[in-house]
Design a protein around this motif. Structure first.
Motif: not given
Length: 330
Positions: A167-184
C-alpha cells in the motif's frame, strides 16, 4: 524560503489572490458536498473476501492493460487527483471503534473509502480479511487502542500485511499515547509509520483530533492548496517517531498561543518534519496562511520540512480554526 514552501505559497496566491485581500469564500464557487459512505461492518466477512478474490479490482481492472500489476497501477493513480485512492481505515480495540462509528456524523467520507472495525476477526485471519480491499487500496490507516490486549496483539499483524501488500501510503495512529511514548518493545513490532497520539489541547477530545487528521491522511480530500501524497509519505518516513495533537481558536489574537501549545510537547531539536491540516471557515486569506506558516516554521528546526494544508469548511463558525499537527523526528 524553501522550494516546497515557495511552491505552496504560489498555489495559495493563485487561489486567494496575490495581495491577501481575497477570501476563500470568493475563490470557492460551490459548497462541498457530503459523499456517500461505505458502511462500518461489525467484522470483515470472509465471504466478501472470497468474492473479492474471485473478481479483483472491478473498478480498476477495465483501466489496466493485460498483465499490469494492480498494486503498481494503484501507486500510479496517486498522480491523478480525479481517480480513486480507495482509502482503508481499520479500528483495533473499543476506543478506536467508537471513533470510527461517529465519523459519518462528523466529516465527509470519500465515496471510495472503507471503514472497518475488526470485531471478532482474529489476528491469524488478517490476510484473508484484507483481501477485500488491498488489491485496490493506495492509502490505509490503522487506529489502535493500546489499552486493549487484542488490539495490541493484532496491530503488528495488520501492519505487516499492509507492508507486504505494498500500500503506497500506510500508517498507524496509537490513541492516548503517554508523554514518555510507546513501550519500545511493542513499538518495534509495528511495521511502517506510527503516529503516537497525545492529548488534544483545550476543548478538543481524542476523537476530534482524529477527525481533523483524516481529511489529509489518508483521505486526501481536495484542499485550498494542492498537496502531493509523495510529500506526506516522505515526511512521515523522515524519522523514527511521530506525535500528533490538535488545537482550536476562534479569534486571530489566539493563534500565536494556540500554535505554541501545539508545538510545546511535539517539537524538539531533532524534529525532521511536520504535517499541518488546518480546517477553516471560508473567510481565510493568504495573509493568514502566511502568518501560520511562519509561526510553525519558526518553531521547527531550520532543516525540517513543513506541509501546511488548509481545508475549507462552510460549516465552521466565523473565524474558527482547527489545526491537526503531526511532528516527525527522534
Amino acid at each position: 524560503m524553501k522550494r516546497r514552501t515557495f511552491i505552496h505559497a504560489l498555489g495559495a496566491a493563485g487561489a486567494l489572490g496575490p495581495f491577501g485581500r481575497w477570501t476563500l469564500a470568493e475563490a470557492v464557487g460551490r459548497v462541498a458536498t457530503v459523499q456517500p459512505l461505505t458502511p462500518v461492518f461489525d467484522r470483515l466477512p470472509s465471504l466478501l473476501a472470497a468474492a473479492a478474490r474471485a473478481q479483483p479490482s472491478p473498478d480498476l481492472a477495465p483501466l489496466l492493460p493485460d498483465g499490469t500489476d494492480p498494486s503498481l497501477a494503484a501507486r500510479e493513480l496517486l498522480e491523478d487527483w480525479d481517480t480513486h485512492l480507495h482509502p482503508l481505515v481499520i479500528a483495533l480495540g473499543p476506543a478506536a471503534e467508537r471513533i470510527l462509528d461517529r465519523l459519518p456524523e462528523r466529516i465527509a467520507i470519500p465515496a471510495d473509502c472503507a471503514l472497518y472495525r475488526t470485531g471478532s476477526t482474529q489476528g491469524h485471519q488478517a490476510a484473508e480479511a484484507l483481501a477485500l480491499r488491498l488489491d485496490r487500496c493506495a492509502s490505509a490507516l490503522l487506529l489502535i487502542d493500546p489499552s486493549d490486549d487484542r488490539a495490541r496483539r493484532d496491530a503488528p499483524i495488520w501492519t505487516r500485511h499492509l507492508a507486504a501488500s505494498e500500500v503506497y501510503l500506510r500508517g498507524a495512529v496509537v490513541l492516548d499515547t503517554p508523554a514518555e511514548g510507546l513501550d519500545p518493545d511493542w513499538r518495534a513490532t509495528l511495521d511502517g509509520p506510527v503516529i503516537e497520539l497525545g492529548s488534544a489541547c483545550g476543548d478538543l477530545d481524542t476523537a476530534a483530533l482524529i477527525e481533523t487528521m483524516l481529511p489529509g491522511l489518508p483521505f486526501f480530500q481536495p484542499a485550498m492548496i494542492c498537496y502531493d501524497p509523495v510529500d506526506v509519505r516522505t515526511i512521515l518516513a523522515s524519522g523514527p517517531r511521530a506525535r500528533a495533537t490538535a488545537v482550536r481558536w476562534t479569534r486571530p489574537e489566539e493563534c500565536t498561543a494556540a500554535i505554541a501549545d501545539a508545538c510545546a510537547d511535539l517539537v524538539s531539536a531533532r524534529s525532521q518534519g511536520a504535517l499541518g491540516w488546518l480546517h477553516t471557515d471560508l473567510q481565510f486569506t493568504i495573509d493568514e496562511w502566511d502568518v501560520l506558516n511562519t509561526l510553525l516554521t519558526d518553531r521547527l528546526p531550520p532543516n525540517a520540512d513543513l506541509l501546511l494544508i488548509p481545508f475549507p469548511d462552510p460549516t465552521r463558525g466565523h473565524g474558527e480554526r482547527v489545526l491537526s499537527l503531526t511532528v516527525v523526528g527522534d
